[in-house]
Motif scaffolding. Structure first.
Motif, PDB file in Angstrom:
ATOM      1  N   ASP A  19       0.858  -1.188   0.000  1.00  0.00           N
ATOM      2  CA  ASP A  19       0.000   0.000   0.000  1.00  0.00           C
ATOM      3  C   ASP A  19       0.888   1.229   0.000  1.00  0.00           C
ATOM      4  O   ASP A  19       0.921   2.006   0.952  1.00  0.00           O
ATOM      5  N   THR A  73       2.023   4.753  -1.759  1.00  0.00           N
ATOM      6  CA  THR A  73       1.461   5.847  -2.545  1.00  0.00           C
ATOM      7  C   THR A  73       2.508   6.438  -3.488  1.00  0.00           C
ATOM      8  O   THR A  73       3.670   6.567  -3.136  1.00  0.00           O
ATOM      9  N   ASN A 112      -6.553   5.396  -4.072  1.00  0.00           N
ATOM     10  CA  ASN A 112      -6.460   5.726  -2.653  1.00  0.00           C
ATOM     11  C   ASN A 112      -6.746   7.192  -2.386  1.00  0.00           C
ATOM     12  O   ASN A 112      -6.627   8.048  -3.258  1.00  0.00           O
ATOM     13  N   VAL A 148      -6.628   9.841   1.513  1.00  0.00           N
ATOM     14  CA  VAL A 148      -6.332   9.852   2.945  1.00  0.00           C
ATOM     15  C   VAL A 148      -7.612  10.206   3.697  1.00  0.00           C
ATOM     16  O   VAL A 148      -8.366  11.086   3.288  1.00  0.00           O
ATOM     17  N   SER A 173       5.582   8.122   5.504  1.00  0.00           N
ATOM     18  CA  SER A 173       4.425   7.858   4.664  1.00  0.00           C
ATOM     19  C   SER A 173       4.102   9.058   3.786  1.00  0.00           C
ATOM     20  O   SER A 173       4.569  10.180   4.022  1.00  0.00           O
ATOM     21  N   SER A 192       1.199  10.353   3.651  1.00  0.00           N
ATOM     22  CA  SER A 192       0.338  11.227   4.456  1.00  0.00           C
ATOM     23  C   SER A 192       1.172  12.267   5.194  1.00  0.00           C
ATOM     24  O   SER A 192       0.764  13.427   5.321  1.00  0.00           O
ATOM     25  N   ASP A 223      -4.844   5.721   5.276  1.00  0.00           N
ATOM     26  CA  ASP A 223      -5.299   5.463   3.913  1.00  0.00           C
ATOM     27  C   ASP A 223      -6.713   4.907   3.933  1.00  0.00           C
ATOM     28  O   ASP A 223      -7.113   4.193   4.848  1.00  0.00           O
TER      29      ASP A 223
END
Length: 837
Positions: free
Chosen positions: A479, A481, A499, A501, A643, A645, A684
């Motif tokens: 997973d 990004t 995906n 957030v 990440s 995010s 996610d």
């Protein structure tokens, strides 16, 4: 065929100054210096008024230059260099063969027909090779196709300048265009066969045919499927040709040189172009002399012994004739113009395919091309592709049989680890989830050999990207990004997961609703003010209306006031009470009370509706805008280190300020939310939806998704199998397999549905109001019953009194009757006594 054209001119009685046209053939051995020497010798010794040739593009500029100096036309049957099309550079040059610019366009059309996207070009280092490579590159660029690389073949050393195996195996394409003369094709093909670079995984397209009998039979399976692309005559594409002229030429060839005549079906296409080149000169000379006033000097040349000093008089007239000439030749329609050296509307090509034959392997005509129809399949021939298959290959490198090191990282629902115990009690771990299922689907479609390696649990996603760039893994399937910073280090495949957030927060309990919540729209001091206003207004109306209103005059003070209060309260509640003010003052007060009531009722209704419809639990934030506006402190926001995010937060929210709460796994984010260490976690969408719907029922998602992106598979820059992987992923998406995986792993729902919003008012919000109504109803029933009881007592008393009165009357009547009966007996006795006397 050149000599046949000369002989046909004699048969047709075409002569110049009473003499038949003749010709001579010289061998240049394919070198420029020999071409110069041979041409100069022939021009010096004879009245040469036109040249057919040369054969090679490397010789053509020199011979064309000689023709321009002397003023005679040069018409080549096989020189295809695109630069020779420039009329300004080569004013006396023509050619009956299509240029390499046309061939490049034809190749591009072949790629478009079979959805190929790129190729590797091998070309020789001369005018023919350089011109062809340039033309193909330009044609591919115009049609959105790619050149994966080029490889040069040195015609002096007869070697490739780079290692063919290294270049081709590292290339992202598996289609090779070999642009060299037929003399060099066999050695290059043999080199490729030695390295197993021709066969099922590679498609070769050559620009010249070659003799197949020189190859060992063990290589035949690899050679099957190879394509040879060459210019051809119009008849191959069912376009018209001059059959009469062609049959006459064949008859003459067979008559004068039967030992060299290969048969009408085996004549090389370039021989047709040579005939039309010679026939163009024959006809142009005939017309030139027919329109020249002095026929005795129509082909007069300057009287010089040195070849470069000779010159054809009136040559401009001859070139005008050629530029305006149009006829049907043995190769098709022949027409030239003053703007280009190429023939107009005369491009025809054939793709010959190596196939098995009873004697071994052979070239078979499989496809034909014309300007008007494009590429067409031969009705009577089946096209065979490398690997002896009927399925067209793809241009990209194939993953079939390739061993790939795949990096995975444990992540809920994406890659889970479970322990499996067999019948013997042995326990092994097994990977399950969205990612392992995806790998199985890809392996089924592509046929690669997976070597799956689980990354350490503390490895960040940015660290996984670095591992791919450094060659630790071929691919990482997770997973992960796609971000701009990561694209600088690696390439990415097509999407494996769409995906965004999401913000995960603790679910808030419902707002507690009191029994008298219906009173909350107005404050207590306002309620007291309203009650006081009703009492004061009632008293004021009673004072001003007491005398003037007859209905009030008839009542006592207390009764009149109660009536006025009822009137005021009834108007406040919106009821029409039958009591009309008679005085101006009473009406003004009533109007003021009505307006006051109107505003208060409207305010109460609006506030009550607002409070009751939002009485459901409200999240602490409604979306990412609240985070950007600072509604939650940075140290109460949990973010996964390394990440995408986190990158988004630093870029779009905090302006680079690392004021967040760092966490190192998604499970830490959930536990921190439950432990009240943070208020918001960035997760996610797939993981957030699954965990809040199936695991943590006391967590919920706030707002909609943001930072929309994709999960994709990272790979090294320039990875040659990217196209094969991308096509497989697109097929999985189109077939719905990716949607099925998402439904399998992320759409489980075990938590009660608390996310359903409604505008309906809960009964608890108005229970106090119903209680008040019930109390009033019970009080009313009590009053009614009390009144009834009072009336019953009065009625009972009256009944008792009536019964008592009746009893007394009955008793008196009985006494009267008794006395009357006694008196009657006495009278009777007295009568008897009287009678006895």
């Amino acid at each position: 065929m050149f000599q046949a054209a000369i002989l046909i001119a004699r048969q047709y009685n075409i002569s110049i100054k009473g003499q038949f046209i003749t010709g001579q053939i010289v061998d240049t051995a394919g070198t420029e210096i020999n071409a110069i020497a041979a041409a100069c010798k022939a021009i010096s010794a004879s009245n040469i008024v036109g040249i057919v040739g040369p054969e090679y593009s490397s010789e053509a500029p020199i011979i064309a230059g000689i023709g321009a100096r002397i003023g005679i036309p040069v018409i080549s049957q096989s020189a295809t260099d695109p630069t020779l099309s420039n009329r300004n550079a080569y004013p006396t040059f023509y050619r009956t063969v299509p240029s390499d610019s046309a061939a490049a366009l034809v190749i591009a059309q072949l790629f478009l027909k079979y959805n190929w996207t790129s190729c590797l070009i091998i070309y020789q280092n001369d005018a023919f090779g350089n011109g062809g490579a340039t033309a193909i590159t330009n044609a591919f660029l115009k049609n959105g196709l790619g050149i994966a690389g080029t490889l040069l073949f040195d015609i002096v050393t007869l070697c490739l300048q780079d290692n063919l195996s290294d270049v081709l195996t590292a290339s992202p394409t598996r289609i090779v265009v070999l642009w060299v003369n037929s003399l060099y094709v066999p050695s290059i093909i043999q080199n490729a066969l030695d390295y197993d670079l021709i066969g099922p995984s590679y498609l070769w397209i050559t620009s010249a045919s070659f003799d197949l009998s020189n190859f060992n039979r063990t290589y035949y399976p690899n050679l099957v499927g190879l394509l040879n692309l060459e210019p051809t005559v119009a008849s191959v594409a069912n376009a018209p040709i001059n059959a009469t002229l062609l049959n006459t030429a064949f008859d003459l060839w067979n008559q004068y040189e039967p030992e060299t005549f290969p048969g009408s079906n085996n004549v090389d296409d370039y021989a047709f172009f040579a005939f039309d080149a010679a026939w163009t000169l024959v006809q142009s000379l005939q017309k030139f002399c027919s329109i020249t006033s002095n026929t005795s000097s129509c082909i007069s040349l300057s009287n010089a012994t040195y070849c470069f000093d000779r010159f054809l008089f009136n040559s401009n007239t001859l070139f005008d004739i050629i530029n305006n000439m149009e006829f049907l030749g043995v190769s098709g329609h022949i027409q030239f113009s003053a703007n280009t050296t190429d023939r107009i509307n005369g491009s025809y090509y054939v793709a010959n395919n190596i196939q098995y034959s009873p004697t071994g392997i052979n070239f078979v005509q499989a496809l034909s091309y014309s300007d008007s129809t494009g590429w067409q399949r031969n009705t009577f021939t089946q096209l065979i592709w490398p690997g002896n298959t009927l399925a067209p290959p793809t241009s990209g490198a194939k993953l079939e049989g390739v061993k790939l090191i795949l990096g995975l990282i444990q992540s809920t629902q994406y890659t889970n680890i479970i322990h499996v115990t067999d019948a013997l009690g042995n326990t092994t771990f097994q990977l399950v989830g969205y990612v392992p299922d995806l790998i199985n689907l890809l392996q089924t479609k592509l046929g690669f050999i997976p070597d799956i390696r689980l990354a350490p649990s503390n490895r960040t996603y940015n660290g996984l990207v670095a591992d791919v760039a450094n060659g630790v893994y071929d691919l990482v399937v997770a997973d992960l990004t796609v971000t701009a910073s990561r694209r600088k280090k690696v390439d990415f495949s097509n999407s494996i997961f769409d995906n965004s957030v999401r913000l995960v927060i603790r679910a808030q309990p419902d707002i507690q609703i009191g029994l008298f919540s219906f009173l909350n729209p107005l404050s207590w001091d306002l309620w007291l003010l309203i009650i006081g206003t009703l009492i004061f207004g009632s008293m004021l109306i009673c004072i001003v209306e007491r005398v003037a209103n007859e209905r009030l005059r008839e009542k006592s003070h207390s009764a009149a006031y109660l009536m006025i209060f009822w009137y005021t309260f009834g108007n406040f509640m919106g009821r029409d009470v039958e009591l009309q003010p008679k005085t101006i003052a009473g009406r003004l007060i009533s109007s003021a009370m009505f307006f006051l009531t109107l505003v208060i009722i409207a305010s109460y209704t609006a506030n009550l509706a607002s409070q009751l419809t939002i009485s459901k639990s409200q999240p602490i934030i409604s979306g990412i805008d609240d985070i950007k506006n600072g509604k939650v402190p940075g140290n109460r926001i949990g973010l996964l280190v390394g990440s995408a995010s986190l990158e988004y937060y630093l870029t779009a929210v905090s302006g680079g300020n690392p004021n967040y709460y760092p966490l190192y796994s998604r499970d830490q984010i959930y536990q921190s939310l439950l432990g009240d260490k943070i208020d918001v976690g960035f997760i996610d969408t797939g993981n957030a939806e699954y965990m809040t719907n199936d695991v943590y029922c006391n967590l919920t998602i706030a707002g909609s998704g943001f930072n929309v992106g994709i999960f994709a598979i990272p790979m090294r820059k320039g990875w040659i199998y990217v196209n094969d992987l991308d096509v497989a992923l697109l097929l999985l998406r189109e077939s719905g397999d990716l949607n099925n995986l998402y439904a399998k792993w992320f759409q489980n729902k075990n938590c009660p549905d608390s996310s359903v919003s409604t505008d309906a008012i809960d009964s608890r919000a108005l229970i106090g109001l119903f209680m008040v109504f019930g109390i009033v109803c019970m009080l009313s029933i009590f009053i009614f019953a009390w009144g009834k009881l009072h009336m019953t007592k009065k009625l009972t008393g009256r009944i008792y009194r009536i019964i008592d009165s009746l009893n007394k009357k009955c008793h008196s009547a009985r006494e009267d009757a008794t006395r009357s009966s006694h008196d009657s007996e006495i009278r009777e006795l007295e009568t008897v006594k009287i009678g006895n006397f």
